[in-house]
Enzyme design. Structure first.
Site, short mmCIF file in Angstrom:
data_model
loop_
_atom_site.label_atom_id
_atom_site.label_comp_id
_atom_site.label_asym_id
_atom_site.label_seq_id
_atom_site.Cartn_x
_atom_site.Cartn_y
_atom_site.Cartn_z
CE LYS A 58 -4.43 -1.70 1.48
NZ LYS A 58 -5.58 -1.59 2.38
CE LYS A 76 -5.55 -8.97 -2.53
NZ LYS A 76 -5.51 -8.45 -1.17
CE LYS A 96 -13.34 -3.56 -1.54
NZ LYS A 96 -13.51 -4.78 -0.83
P1 TYM Z 1 -10.53 -6.98 3.28
O1 TYM Z 1 -11.66 -6.06 3.59
O2 TYM Z 1 -9.47 -6.50 2.34
O3 TYM Z 1 -11.07 -8.34 2.71
C1 TYM Z 1 -12.08 -9.08 3.38
C2 TYM Z 1 -11.73 -10.55 3.28
O4 TYM Z 1 -11.63 -10.98 1.92
C3 TYM Z 1 -10.44 -11.73 1.74
N1 TYM Z 1 -9.97 -11.51 0.34
C4 TYM Z 1 -9.72 -12.49 -0.54
N2 TYM Z 1 -9.81 -13.83 -0.43
C5 TYM Z 1 -9.50 -14.57 -1.53
N3 TYM Z 1 -9.10 -14.02 -2.71
C6 TYM Z 1 -8.99 -12.68 -2.86
N4 TYM Z 1 -8.62 -12.16 -4.04
C7 TYM Z 1 -9.30 -11.86 -1.74
N5 TYM Z 1 -9.32 -10.51 -1.54
C8 TYM Z 1 -9.72 -10.32 -0.25
C9 TYM Z 1 -9.48 -11.17 2.77
O5 TYM Z 1 -8.47 -12.11 3.07
C10 TYM Z 1 -10.40 -10.89 3.94
O6 TYM Z 1 -10.56 -12.06 4.74
N6 TYM Z 1 -7.64 -6.55 7.31
C11 TYM Z 1 -8.84 -7.15 6.78
C12 TYM Z 1 -10.09 -6.74 7.50
C13 TYM Z 1 -10.07 -6.94 8.98
C14 TYM Z 1 -10.19 -8.18 9.65
C15 TYM Z 1 -10.15 -7.85 11.04
C16 TYM Z 1 -10.34 -9.50 9.23
C17 TYM Z 1 -9.94 -5.96 9.92
N7 TYM Z 1 -10.01 -6.52 11.15
C18 TYM Z 1 -10.23 -8.85 11.99
C19 TYM Z 1 -10.42 -10.48 10.19
C20 TYM Z 1 -10.37 -10.16 11.56
C21 TYM Z 1 -8.99 -6.73 5.34
O7 TYM Z 1 -8.47 -5.75 4.92
O8 TYM Z 1 -9.86 -7.47 4.64
#
Ligand code: TYM
Length: 333
Positions: free
Chosen positions: A115, A197, A200
């Site tokens: 990032k 990956k 969005k």
């Molecule tokens: P975020 O909002 O980017 O994504 C949400 C979830 O989607 C999964 N993900 C994917 N899985 C498979 N293939 C992909 N291309 C893909 N893109 C995204 C992510 O692994 C995630 O599980 N930091 C986290 C949010 C968060 C969180 C937490 C998660 C904040 N606090 C506590 C678990 C527990 C995040 O940015 O996810």
């Protein structure tokens, strides 16, 4: 949470409509875990502030995501569903944990490095400390399992390190969380560049499928998906495009890789891409329909996230106050 069931926590950022990657990697599993575990789910709006957001858009996306999580089958009676900023213990515990996390540890986080390259003019302290807030989210609920995609594994490891460091100094305060990563779909790749990956924030919208894309759009994006040389439908590292499509098809249909290889033997990429698009569109259609009904009902959404926050605050406060007490902070009387 007095019963013997294990605890599950997960969150997702309201930075736009979730992609098929978010769904297959994480969200899809959330309703499935509700029977067996005590689940709590959150729309983590504070996390999304680490990158500049348009206020009106962020507000809309947050409510939209609450509706979408209900549409995929989260039952708020069983699993509190809340907006992170409504539960003040998250930011508060994050501050305490910041003081038990090293600069070097945070510097090694690959998401921070990625990032920082993407937003070189806004490498803010929040972006750097983001994994500590995530650790606080998880540790507040004495979480056993965290259903996430593979890209969150490193953050989970950090949460475990912070928990054991704190426990080592002050006794048992936090439970050690484990990642719960699905065997298939944990890393859905871009449809235009299968070495990247699915995200969005991709500048090319043909690279991702959004959960609210209509059937025609989904079919078109899969028809345009980049495939590899040759024409065989087999899953191997030198065919990242086809392998990605096979992984997606396997999760949405429940078929194994061997079954897919057999079913599409000699049929070519065109037929396979159409089949994957149709299967994904059929999976997402009922979600979209439910979402459209739910998103209209703002009073209902408000009731759900308000009650969810009340429950989450009650549960999380126990851990938060315990941590404060151990540190020597005078508790409010
Ligand atoms: P975020 O909002 O980017 O994504 C949400 C979830 O989607 C999964 N993900 C994917 N899985 C498979 N293939 C992909 N291309 C893909 N893109 C995204 C992510 O692994 C995630 O599980 N930091 C986290 C949010 C968060 C969180 C937490 C998660 C904040 N606090 C506590 C678990 C527990 C995040 O940015 O996810």
């Amino acid at each position: 949470m007095e019963n013997k069931k294990k605890n599950v926590f997960s969150g997702i950022q309201p930075t736009g409509i979730p992609t098929l990657g978010n769904y297959l990697g994480a969200m899809r599993g959330w309703p499935l875990l509700q029977k067996e575990y005590n689940c709590i789910y959150s729309v983590v709006d504070l996390h999304s502030l680490t990158v500049r957001q348009e206020p009106a858009k962020l507000r809309r996306q947050t409510l939209s995501l609450v509706a979408l999580l209900l549409a995929i089958g989260i039952d708020p009676e069983q699993s509190p569903l809340f907006i992170q900023s409504h539960v003040h213990t998250h930011a508060e515990l994050a501050w305490l944990l910041n003081c038990y996390t090293q600069f070097g540890e945070l510097s090694r986080m690959t998401q921070f490095k990625d990032k920082s390259v993407k937003h070189p003019d806004n490498i803010n302290a929040g972006l750097f400390c983001y994994p500590v807030l995530m650790a606080a989210d998880i540790l507040l609920y004495q979480t056993d399992l965290v259903p996430v995609g593979a890209d969150q594994k490193q953050h989970l490891e950090l949460a475990r390190d912070i928990a054991s460091r704190f426990n080592g100094l002050y006794g048992d305060v936090f439970r050690q969380p484990e990642p719960y990563i699905p065997p298939s779909g944990a890393r859905v790749m871009s449809l235009q560049d299968p070495t990247k990956k699915m995200s969005k924030s991709d500048t090319n919208p043909n690279g991702y499928v959004l959960l609210l894309d209509d059937t025609d759009t989904i079919l078109r994006k899969f028809r345009r998906a980049v495939t590899d040389s040759g024409s065989e439908i087999i899953s191997t590292p030198d065919k990242p495009g086809v392998s990605n499509l096979m992984a997606i098809y396997s999760v949405v249909t429940g078929k194994t890789t061997e079954e897919i290889e057999k079913d599409f033997d000699g049929k070519g990429y065109g037929a396979f891409k159409t089949a994957v698009g149709e299967a994904v569109a059929e999976t997402l259609r009922p979600v979209r329909e439910k979402y459209n009904d739910l998103f209209k009902n703002k009073d209902y959404l408000q009731k759900i996230y308000t009650e969810g926050a009340e429950k989450a605050l009650q549960i999380s406060q126990r851990t938060y106050l315990k941590a404060c007490k151990k540190l020597g902070l005078v508790l409010p009387q």
